[in-house]
Motif scaffolding. Structure first.
Motif, PDB file in Angstrom:
ATOM      1  N   SER A  86       0.592  -1.077  -0.413  1.00 44.98           N
ATOM      2  CA  SER A  86      -0.032  -0.025  -0.198  1.00 44.98           C
ATOM      3  C   SER A  86       0.618   0.849  -0.225  1.00 44.98           C
ATOM      4  O   SER A  86       2.101   1.289   0.648  1.00 44.98           O
ATOM      5  N   ALA A  87       0.230   2.140  -0.410  1.00 44.50           N
ATOM      6  CA  ALA A  87       1.352   3.645  -0.337  1.00 44.50           C
ATOM      7  C   ALA A  87       1.511   3.923   0.626  1.00 44.50           C
ATOM      8  O   ALA A  87       1.824   4.836   0.587  1.00 44.50           O
ATOM      9  N   ASP A  88       0.860   3.880   1.661  1.00 51.19           N
ATOM     10  CA  ASP A  88       0.890   4.374   3.181  1.00 51.19           C
ATOM     11  C   ASP A  88       1.743   3.699   4.032  1.00 51.19           C
ATOM     12  O   ASP A  88       1.666   3.531   5.618  1.00 51.19           O
ATOM     13  N   VAL A  91       8.307   2.568   4.716  1.00 49.06           N
ATOM     14  CA  VAL A  91       9.150   2.234   3.737  1.00 49.06           C
ATOM     15  C   VAL A  91       8.793   3.039   2.356  1.00 49.06           C
ATOM     16  O   VAL A  91       9.501   3.310   1.432  1.00 49.06           O
ATOM     17  N   VAL A  92       7.441   3.263   2.077  1.00 53.12           N
ATOM     18  CA  VAL A  92       7.381   3.536   0.758  1.00 53.12           C
ATOM     19  C   VAL A  92       8.000   4.788   0.716  1.00 53.12           C
ATOM     20  O   VAL A  92       8.756   5.253  -0.453  1.00 53.12           O
ATOM     21  N   ILE A 185      10.671  10.731   7.344  1.00 50.37           N
ATOM     22  CA  ILE A 185      10.485   9.285   6.663  1.00 50.37           C
ATOM     23  C   ILE A 185      11.728   8.665   6.681  1.00 50.37           C
ATOM     24  O   ILE A 185      10.951   7.218   6.573  1.00 50.37           O
ATOM     25  N   PHE A 186      12.524   8.309   7.641  1.00 48.15           N
ATOM     26  CA  PHE A 186      14.002   7.906   7.722  1.00 48.15           C
ATOM     27  C   PHE A 186      13.058   6.919   9.066  1.00 48.15           C
ATOM     28  O   PHE A 186      13.542   5.667   9.362  1.00 48.15           O
ATOM     29  N   GLU A 192       3.384   9.565   6.236  1.00 45.98           N
ATOM     30  CA  GLU A 192       2.687   9.840   4.856  1.00 45.98           C
ATOM     31  C   GLU A 192       2.973  11.451   5.288  1.00 45.98           C
ATOM     32  O   GLU A 192       3.223  12.364   4.393  1.00 45.98           O
ATOM     33  N   LYS A 193       2.598  11.711   6.459  1.00 49.14           N
ATOM     34  CA  LYS A 193       2.240  12.842   6.546  1.00 49.14           C
ATOM     35  C   LYS A 193       3.883  13.821   6.735  1.00 49.14           C
ATOM     36  O   LYS A 193       4.163  15.456   6.344  1.00 49.14           O
TER      37      LYS A 193
END
Length: 462
Positions: A86-88, A91-92, A185-186, A192-193
């Protein structure tokens, strides 16, 4: 095919997780187990995200250099394209395609890479060194009177932020949002936020530079003859930010941990025999390397390499940590050798490895010169590591030292400087900015200088 009895016969259900506290606490044991599969092993990067992790140094080089078979374009990631991932997923954001030099191949990579390397090359290394020294002094002044500090939150995390803001011409608010987004993100926490925050802040920076270009990497990217679109500039900045903040923080912190905890590198900062440069190489050669697992590639077709079957569109992650510590490498191979994979290899070798190394070296030398009696405030075994499949990152690095009453006296406020531009400007579309003034002599540290200072002077040829 794996030999009989190999755990690889167990199929996908035997995928070893690279997420969670267990992996963060003891990655060496996990890499040892993965090596039982051969040169690459099935892993789970996050719940629901499968990949192959390359643990062999030789196989890693073949993937990194095998540009006809293994490509970087993440649009080939089959599981993401089909919705299996899924996009959420957390790790995406670290793996999804962006139009930057990290995810490009062939001519597109050459074009984007030239803009990045040319812009970075315009930063004068002498000016960069001076700015790092001034910023380090200011940060050390903030905590030197307390006698204690967390070298992550108080130093290793803040210093790259100051340098990044200066190099890229970021005002404070935009810079803070850029780094907060990349850190999220890391860590894979509300990724996502964090990705939305990062994107919005980068757009704001580009908008600002259209209005007020200057002597900074952002403006130089925008003015480069490669004629990058605004979207392309944004995504080059994102990849540079990713390489210039979190990994830089980890390089500084992990090297300081080694210097403070390992007797070979002067645990008491007075009797050691190996300099900071050697400590950096030790970190980059071991499982403490800042980016432990990354350089994601995708096979363009089903292929076999060194006895391992790779499926078309399957993520292949290079374990820099495991490859650098591959038991098949010759004994004593590290001595005087910088052929480690910490900066990757092949056409996607890190374009900023020289400034990254300079920043880390100066940051560590300055700290040890200013606080020569620095020591860990807890046993090294009690230090904890942040979970995540990609980085090797301490949660904190608590230290203590004699309180300092006299701060350094920096000649100017960090963040108010301009850069010298080393090579000629690649384009005349960016107006020249005033260069900085001649750097004055470094300020005198408040504590007596001991053996670290002498080694620093010797390394610089003074």
């Amino acid at each position: 095919m794996p030999p009989p009895g190999c755990p690889a016969h167990g199929g996908g259900s035997n995928r070893i997780p690279l997420h969670g506290a267990d992996f963060a606490a003891d990655p060496d044991s996990v890499y040892a187990r993965l090596r039982e599969y051969g040169p690459a092993a099935p892993v789970e990067l996050a719940p629901g995200v499968d990949a192959k992790l390359v643990t062999s140094y030789g196989t890693a080089l073949k993937v990194l250099r095998g540009t006809q078979t293994f490509v970087k374009d993440a649009r080939r990631w089959r599981a993401l394209a089909t919705g299996e991932v899924s996009a959420d997923n957390p790790v995406v954001p670290m793996m999804v395609y962006r139009p930057n030099c990290l995810y490009a191949d062939g001519e597109a990579h050459t074009r984007l890479r030239s803009a990045v390397t040319d812009s970075l090359d315009r930063v004068d290394p002498h000016e960069l060194r001076h700015y790092v020294e001034q910023s380090a002094d200011a940060l050390i002044d903030d905590f030197s009177r307390a006698g204690t500090a967390d070298l992550i939150g108080d130093y290793a995390k803040r210093l790259p932020l100051l340098v990044f803001k200066q190099m890229f011409g970021c005002p404070g608010d935009i810079g803070d949002r850029l780094v907060a987004g990349m850190s999220g993100i890391f860590d894979g926490v509300d990724a996502e936020k964090a990705n939305e925050m990062l994107t919005r802040a980068t757009i704001d920076l580009i908008t600002l530079k259209h209005q007020r270009p200057g002597a900074d990497v952002t403006s130089w990217l925008m003015a480069h003859p490669a004629q990058l679109t605004d979207e392309e500039v944004i995504h080059q900045l994102v990849v540079l930010l990713g390489a210039g903040t979190e990994p830089q923080q980890n390089l500084i912190a992990n090297t300081l941990r080694l210097l403070l905890a390992d007797d070979r590198f002067a645990g008491d900062l007075s009797g050691g025999s190996l300099p900071v440069e050697d400590a950096l190489d030790e970190v980059l050669w071991t499982t403490y390397t800042p980016m432990a697992n990354y350089a994601v590639h995708y096979p363009v077709q089903d292929t076999e390499l060194d006895g391992v079957r790779f499926r078309e569109g399957e993520p292949i992650v290079i374990s820099f940590a495991a490859a650098n510590t591959d038991p098949s490498l010759p004994a004593g191979h590290r001595a005087g050798n910088r052929a480690h994979l910490a900066w990757s290899a092949g056409p996607h070798t890190c374009p900023a490895k020289s400034p990254a190394r300079l920043i880390a070296t100066v940051a560590i030398e300055k700290l040890l010169d200013r606080l020569p009696d620095l020591e860990l405030a807890v046993p090294v075994g009690e230090l904890s590591w942040r979970p995540g499949p990609f980085h090797r990152a301490l949660s904190s690095l608590p230290v203590r030292f004699p309180r300092s009453a006299a701060p350094a006296q920096p000649d100017e406020n960090p963040g108010a400087r301009s850069w010298h531009s080393s090579p000629p400007a690649p384009s005349d579309s960016t107006p020249p900015a005033a260069t900085s003034t001649v750097s004055p002599p470094s300020s005198t540290p408040s504590a007596p200088r001991r053996s670290w200072s002498f080694r620093t002077l010797w390394r610089r040829g003074r």
